[in-house]
Design a protein around this motif. Structure first.
Motif, PDB file in Angstrom:
ATOM      1  N   GLY A  60      -3.242   6.644  -2.178  1.00  0.00           N
ATOM      2  CA  GLY A  60      -2.883   6.324  -3.547  1.00  0.00           C
ATOM      3  C   GLY A  60      -3.544   5.096  -4.132  1.00  0.00           C
ATOM      4  O   GLY A  60      -3.710   5.012  -5.355  1.00  0.00           O
ATOM      5  N   GLY A  61      -3.918   4.128  -3.293  1.00  0.00           N
ATOM      6  CA  GLY A  61      -4.474   2.876  -3.811  1.00  0.00           C
ATOM      7  C   GLY A  61      -5.666   3.086  -4.724  1.00  0.00           C
ATOM      8  O   GLY A  61      -5.629   2.722  -5.908  1.00  0.00           O
ATOM      9  N   PRO A  62      -6.734   3.713  -4.218  1.00  0.00           N
ATOM     10  CA  PRO A  62      -7.899   3.937  -5.071  1.00  0.00           C
ATOM     11  C   PRO A  62      -7.568   4.832  -6.269  1.00  0.00           C
ATOM     12  O   PRO A  62      -8.100   4.620  -7.368  1.00  0.00           O
ATOM     13  N   ALA A 103      -8.772  -4.299  -1.263  1.00  0.00           N
ATOM     14  CA  ALA A 103      -9.910  -3.664  -1.941  1.00  0.00           C
ATOM     15  C   ALA A 103      -9.649  -3.527  -3.434  1.00  0.00           C
ATOM     16  O   ALA A 103     -10.566  -3.251  -4.211  1.00  0.00           O
ATOM     17  N   ASN A 104      -8.392  -3.715  -3.844  1.00  0.00           N
ATOM     18  CA  ASN A 104      -8.024  -3.477  -5.246  1.00  0.00           C
ATOM     19  C   ASN A 104      -8.699  -4.475  -6.196  1.00  0.00           C
ATOM     20  O   ASN A 104      -8.568  -5.686  -6.047  1.00  0.00           O
ATOM     21  N   ARG A 105      -9.393  -3.915  -7.197  1.00  0.00           N
ATOM     22  CA  ARG A 105     -10.181  -4.765  -8.098  1.00  0.00           C
ATOM     23  C   ARG A 105      -9.315  -5.692  -8.938  1.00  0.00           C
ATOM     24  O   ARG A 105      -9.618  -6.861  -9.129  1.00  0.00           O
ATOM     25  N   GLY A 116       0.815  -1.217   0.000  1.00  0.00           N
ATOM     26  CA  GLY A 116       0.000   0.000   0.000  1.00  0.00           C
ATOM     27  C   GLY A 116       0.846   1.263   0.000  1.00  0.00           C
ATOM     28  O   GLY A 116       0.491   2.273  -0.618  1.00  0.00           O
ATOM     29  N   GLU A 117       1.983   1.174   0.687  1.00  0.00           N
ATOM     30  CA  GLU A 117       2.913   2.303   0.738  1.00  0.00           C
ATOM     31  C   GLU A 117       3.421   2.612  -0.676  1.00  0.00           C
ATOM     32  O   GLU A 117       3.556   3.775  -1.064  1.00  0.00           O
ATOM     33  N   ALA A 118       3.700   1.548  -1.459  1.00  0.00           N
ATOM     34  CA  ALA A 118       4.162   1.740  -2.836  1.00  0.00           C
ATOM     35  C   ALA A 118       3.052   2.378  -3.677  1.00  0.00           C
ATOM     36  O   ALA A 118       3.307   3.304  -4.461  1.00  0.00           O
TER      37      ALA A 118
HETATM   38  O1  KG4 Z   1      -5.342  -1.488   6.022  1.00  0.00           O
HETATM   39  P1  KG4 Z   1      -5.248  -0.024   5.795  1.00  0.00           P
HETATM   40  O2  KG4 Z   1      -6.491   0.793   5.914  1.00  0.00           O
HETATM   41  O3  KG4 Z   1      -4.242   0.650   6.767  1.00  0.00           O
HETATM   42  C1  KG4 Z   1      -3.063   0.090   7.229  1.00  0.00           C
HETATM   43  O4  KG4 Z   1      -3.121  -0.710   8.202  1.00  0.00           O
HETATM   44  O5  KG4 Z   1      -2.048   0.420   6.595  1.00  0.00           O
HETATM   45  O6  KG4 Z   1      -4.587   0.144   4.348  1.00  0.00           O
HETATM   46  C2  KG4 Z   1      -4.405   1.407   3.758  1.00  0.00           C
HETATM   47  C3  KG4 Z   1      -3.662   1.193   2.441  1.00  0.00           C
HETATM   48  C4  KG4 Z   1      -3.212   2.487   1.780  1.00  0.00           C
HETATM   49  O7  KG4 Z   1      -1.858   2.377   1.421  1.00  0.00           O
HETATM   50  C5  KG4 Z   1      -4.113   2.568   0.543  1.00  0.00           C
HETATM   51  O8  KG4 Z   1      -3.502   3.242  -0.541  1.00  0.00           O
HETATM   52  C6  KG4 Z   1      -4.349   1.103   0.235  1.00  0.00           C
HETATM   53  O9  KG4 Z   1      -4.503   0.498   1.508  1.00  0.00           O
HETATM   54  N1  KG4 Z   1      -5.555   0.909  -0.580  1.00  0.00           N
HETATM   55  C7  KG4 Z   1      -5.521   0.379  -1.821  1.00  0.00           C
HETATM   56  C8  KG4 Z   1      -6.862   0.426  -2.303  1.00  0.00           C
HETATM   57  N2  KG4 Z   1      -7.659   0.957  -1.319  1.00  0.00           N
HETATM   58  C9  KG4 Z   1      -6.829   1.234  -0.268  1.00  0.00           C
HETATM   59  N3  KG4 Z   1      -4.507  -0.084  -2.566  1.00  0.00           N
HETATM   60  C10 KG4 Z   1      -4.789  -0.551  -3.797  1.00  0.00           C
HETATM   61  N4  KG4 Z   1      -6.030  -0.518  -4.339  1.00  0.00           N
HETATM   62  C11 KG4 Z   1      -7.087  -0.056  -3.634  1.00  0.00           C
HETATM   63  N5  KG4 Z   1      -8.315  -0.028  -4.192  1.00  0.00           N
END
Ligand code: KG4
Ligand code: ZN
Length: 339
Positions: free
Chosen positions: A191-193, A279-281, A175-177
């Motif tokens: 950034g993920g969404p 959550a990433n599709r 997620g950090e990336a």
């Molecule tokens: O689990 P989380 O709410 O918090 C932590 O414990 O870190 O995860 C947040 C991370 C963020 O880096 C966000 O960009 C990523 O999850 N994220 C996604 C998506 N929705 C949230 N990454 C990829 N695609 C997504 N749809």
């Protein structure tokens, strides 16, 4: 009440997570036959950090203090219950930002003591894993991939409540990336969404990226090489949408390939995938194309929330684990399992 005694089957568990920048409170019902139902899940996602491009720990703690009572009230109302109906309380004790964790932990302990019900200090990653396991009514054995902003960890769960670390990231979390590349490409935060959305308009073949840790025997992850390659491509003029599509395709391929190899090596046929990136599709679609049974958390349970901590607390109750002592602290680094 003795801290180690578990009174007759409490049925409603209140869970609290304040490990980072979300104030989450949820209520879960544990039926006599062991079925778990999420009765409510309220999350206040702090927006104050957006202007800094990352979480400011002190601001996070203060906002948890301001919000927690209201979010708890909302979670109880959504579940249609009152505090006196609650039979156990669980709160995250780590890992996370210590100041932020302490807010939910102390609030949870206070509630448990006032209600005279057992208290469970929960591990944040166990919460993420249970968010998915409960969705499939799963029992061990299974593999668990936790992919969030702070973690990229792959566990084998041979028995309920037992975790063996199979692989983890050597540098950035997945997620950090996503967050860092989105920021670099000017796509916004989190950034993920943003990457997922931009990727639908981009060409995944436009930016050439090398698969990380190719040829490794183990099941580790690494995202810093992809991040550097994305930075160089960005400087060379790559379109943000193309960067998003190319990065997402490689990140998804790498996560799925490593998990499938680990499943083959351990003989597991079921995988739970949880954490924000779950959550990433594109990730969900790629896992659906494998031969594995893959279980994701239900709606609203991917990213940090309190219901997943209530689910972890309910599992601890089901497993007959003794309640936690009320003098335990919060910890920034708390491994769920060692290799
Ligand atoms: O689990 P989380 O709410 O918090 C932590 O414990 O870190 O995860 C947040 C991370 C963020 O880096 C966000 O960009 C990523 O999850 N994220 C996604 C998506 N929705 C949230 N990454 C990829 N695609 C997504 N749809
Ligand atoms: Zn998390």
């Amino acid at each position: 009440m003795s801290v180690s005694s578990v009174p007759t089957a409490p049925r409603l568990v209140l869970g609290i997570d304040t490990s980072c920048d979300d104030t989450g409170v949820g209520v879960v019902e544990l039926a006599p036959d062991g079925t778990l139902t999420v009765r409510s899940n309220r999350v206040w996602s702090q927006t104050v950090h957006a202007r800094y491009g990352g979480v400011m720990p002190e601001l996070a703690s203060r906002e948890h203090v301001e919000r927690i009572a209201d979010i708890t009230r909302d979670a109880l109302a959504e579940a249609g219950v009152t505090l006196s109906d609650i039979g156990a309380v669980a709160a995250t004790s780590g890992p996370g930002l210590v100041g932020a964790l302490l807010v939910g932990l102390m609030y949870g302990k206070g509630l448990a003591q006032a209600l005279d019900v057992p208290f469970y200090a929960a591990h944040h990653l166990e919460g993420h894993i249970h968010a998915a396991a409960a969705e499939g009514n799963l029992q061990a054995p299974y593999l668990a991939l936790v992919v969030s902003g702070g973690h990229t960890h792959l566990f084998d769960v041979p028995r309920d409540g037992e975790y063996v670390l199979v692989g983890a990231t050597k540098d950035d979390a997945a997620g950090e990336a996503f967050d860092k590349i989105a920021r670099l490409a000017g796509l916004g935060y989190p950034g993920g969404p943003a990457i997922s959305d931009a990727a639908t308009r981009g060409n995944a073949d436009a930016v050439l990226l090398k698969e990380p840790l190719q040829g490794q025997k183990g099941f580790d992850f690494s995202f810093s090489g992809l991040k550097t390659a994305a930075l160089l491509a960005h400087r060379a003029g790559a379109k943000p949408e193309d960067l998003a599509a190319s990065f997402q395709r490689m990140a998804v391929h790498f996560l799925v390939k490593t998990t499938v190899r680990a499943a083959e090596a351990t003989g597991r046929d079921t995988v739970v995938v949880s954490g924000g990136v779950a959550a990433n599709r594109a990730l969900r679609e790629a896992f659906a194309r494998t031969d594995l049974r893959v279980v994701f958390p239900g709606a609203g349970l991917n990213t940090d929330n309190g219901a997943m901590i209530a689910l972890a607390g309910a599992a601890a109750l089901q497993q007959g684990r003794p309640a936690s002592a009320l003098d335990g602290g919060a910890s920034a680094y708390a491994p769920l399992a060692n290799v």
